[in-house]
Enzyme design. Structure first.
Site, PDB file in Angstrom:
ATOM      1  N   HIS A  28      26.867 -36.642 -14.723  1.00 41.56           N
ATOM      2  CA  HIS A  28      26.052 -35.464 -15.018  1.00 41.56           C
ATOM      3  C   HIS A  28      25.791 -34.714 -13.714  1.00 41.56           C
ATOM      4  CE1 HIS A  28      24.524 -36.859 -19.084  1.00 41.56           C
ATOM      5  NE2 HIS A  28      24.883 -38.019 -18.575  1.00 41.56           N
ATOM      6  N   ASN A  69      24.727 -42.489 -15.972  1.00 42.39           N
ATOM      7  CA  ASN A  69      24.039 -43.448 -16.831  1.00 42.39           C
ATOM      8  C   ASN A  69      25.053 -44.517 -17.233  1.00 42.39           C
ATOM      9  OD1 ASN A  69      21.653 -41.877 -16.839  1.00 42.39           O
ATOM     10  ND2 ASN A  69      22.461 -40.604 -18.488  1.00 42.39           N
ATOM     11  N   HIS A  78      31.335 -40.588 -17.230  1.00 39.77           N
ATOM     12  CA  HIS A  78      31.103 -39.183 -16.896  1.00 39.77           C
ATOM     13  C   HIS A  78      29.966 -39.097 -15.895  1.00 39.77           C
ATOM     14  CE1 HIS A  78      28.732 -40.352 -20.400  1.00 39.77           C
ATOM     15  NE2 HIS A  78      27.798 -39.515 -19.967  1.00 39.77           N
ATOM     16  N   ASP A 136      27.160 -29.493 -20.963  1.00 38.35           N
ATOM     17  CA  ASP A 136      26.506 -30.462 -21.853  1.00 38.35           C
ATOM     18  C   ASP A 136      25.945 -29.726 -23.073  1.00 38.35           C
ATOM     19  OD1 ASP A 136      25.229 -33.567 -21.332  1.00 38.35           O
ATOM     20  OD2 ASP A 136      24.383 -32.355 -22.953  1.00 38.35           O
ATOM     21  N   ILE A 137      26.126 -30.312 -24.239  1.00 36.59           N
ATOM     22  CA  ILE A 137      25.711 -29.667 -25.495  1.00 36.59           C
ATOM     23  C   ILE A 137      24.189 -29.637 -25.646  1.00 36.59           C
ATOM     24  CG2 ILE A 137      25.644 -31.678 -27.048  1.00 36.59           C
ATOM     25  CD1 ILE A 137      27.378 -30.003 -29.000  1.00 36.59           C
ATOM     26  N   GLY A 155      20.877 -45.959 -20.177  1.00 34.88           N
ATOM     27  CA  GLY A 155      20.726 -44.748 -20.981  1.00 34.88           C
ATOM     28  C   GLY A 155      22.035 -44.071 -21.340  1.00 34.88           C
ATOM     29  N   GLN A 156      23.148 -44.801 -21.245  1.00 31.23           N
ATOM     30  CA  GLN A 156      24.447 -44.206 -21.592  1.00 31.23           C
ATOM     31  C   GLN A 156      24.601 -44.124 -23.108  1.00 31.23           C
ATOM     32  OE1 GLN A 156      27.803 -46.425 -20.086  1.00 31.23           O
ATOM     33  NE2 GLN A 156      29.265 -44.773 -20.509  1.00 31.23           N
TER      34      GLN A 156
HETATM   35  P1  AMP Z   1      25.108 -40.171 -21.520  1.00 32.63           P
HETATM   36  O1  AMP Z   1      23.896 -40.301 -22.405  1.00 32.63           O
HETATM   37  O2  AMP Z   1      24.823 -40.351 -20.053  1.00 32.63           O
HETATM   38  O3  AMP Z   1      26.223 -41.047 -22.013  1.00 32.63           O
HETATM   39  O4  AMP Z   1      25.584 -38.665 -21.633  1.00 32.63           O
HETATM   40  C1  AMP Z   1      26.256 -38.159 -22.738  1.00 32.63           C
HETATM   41  C2  AMP Z   1      26.027 -36.678 -22.734  1.00 32.63           C
HETATM   42  O5  AMP Z   1      26.988 -36.075 -23.578  1.00 32.63           O
HETATM   43  C3  AMP Z   1      24.647 -36.243 -23.241  1.00 32.63           C
HETATM   44  O6  AMP Z   1      23.974 -35.515 -22.229  1.00 32.63           O
HETATM   45  C4  AMP Z   1      24.973 -35.381 -24.451  1.00 32.63           C
HETATM   46  O7  AMP Z   1      24.108 -34.274 -24.588  1.00 32.63           O
HETATM   47  C5  AMP Z   1      26.385 -34.955 -24.170  1.00 32.63           C
HETATM   48  N1  AMP Z   1      27.188 -34.611 -25.333  1.00 32.63           N
HETATM   49  C6  AMP Z   1      27.261 -35.276 -26.515  1.00 32.63           C
HETATM   50  N2  AMP Z   1      28.133 -34.676 -27.346  1.00 32.63           N
HETATM   51  C7  AMP Z   1      28.630 -33.604 -26.670  1.00 32.63           C
HETATM   52  C8  AMP Z   1      29.564 -32.582 -26.986  1.00 32.63           C
HETATM   53  N3  AMP Z   1      30.183 -32.526 -28.191  1.00 32.63           N
HETATM   54  N4  AMP Z   1      29.821 -31.622 -26.052  1.00 32.63           N
HETATM   55  C9  AMP Z   1      29.200 -31.664 -24.855  1.00 32.63           C
HETATM   56  N5  AMP Z   1      28.317 -32.609 -24.485  1.00 32.63           N
HETATM   57  C10 AMP Z   1      28.029 -33.559 -25.383  1.00 32.63           C
END
Ligand code: AMP
Ligand code: ZN
Length: 121
Positions: free
Chosen positions: A109, A94, A107, A35-36, A100-101
């Site tokens: 976590h 999420n 995906h 995760d970024i 909170g998505q």
């Molecule tokens: P969600 O909020 O459950 O949809 O999770 C989306 C996740 O994607 C968040 O934890 C972000 O930090 C992560 N995210 C967004 N952009 C990127 C990216 N380019 N590379 C890796 N993770 C990312």
């Protein structure tokens, strides 16, 4: 080199390699990336290669059970590799606005490396 896709889905573009990401593993139907914006010392995203906006849509797919097993098996491989079994970890999906998505491609976590609170925020 193929031209950049106009696909607006961030995770589809990461899966195709059009956007760089910290790849931690791949299987037939799934990829795992870092995760970024990590919310724990270990924060991995387990992503099915097939695009679905959320789990409800994903489960309608004809191979959903097989794909979900593949996704969870990829996660278990990471749990074993990072030795997370003993102390524990959390899997989170999420879903939708109140869930909170923020990225509309299913995906899971995988969070570990710190004490988790309950209930979640
Ligand atoms: P969600 O909020 O459950 O949809 O999770 C989306 C996740 O994607 C968040 O934890 C972000 O930090 C992560 N995210 C967004 N952009 C990127 C990216 N380019 N590379 C890796 N993770 C990312
Ligand atoms: Zn997608």
């Amino acid at each position: 080199m193929t031209a950049p896709s106009s696909d607006p889905c961030l995770f589809c573009r990461i899966i195709r390699g059009e956007i760089p990401a910290g790849r931690l593993g791949e299987s037939a139907d799934s990829v795992a990336i870092a995760d970024i914006a990590p919310q724990a010392p270990h924060h991995v995203l387990l992503i099915p290669k097939r695009h679905s906006p959320h789990i409800g849509e994903f489960m309608k797919g004809p191979r959903a059970a097989e794909e979900m097993k593949d996704l969870l098996d990829l996660g278990q491989g990471i749990v074993a590799k990072k030795n997370l079994e003993e102390k524990g970890y959390r899997l989170v999906v999420n879903t939708g606005e109140e869930g909170g998505q923020t990225v509309p491609h299913l995906h899971i976590h995988l969070l570990a490396g710190r004490e988790m609170g309950w209930p979640p925020g």
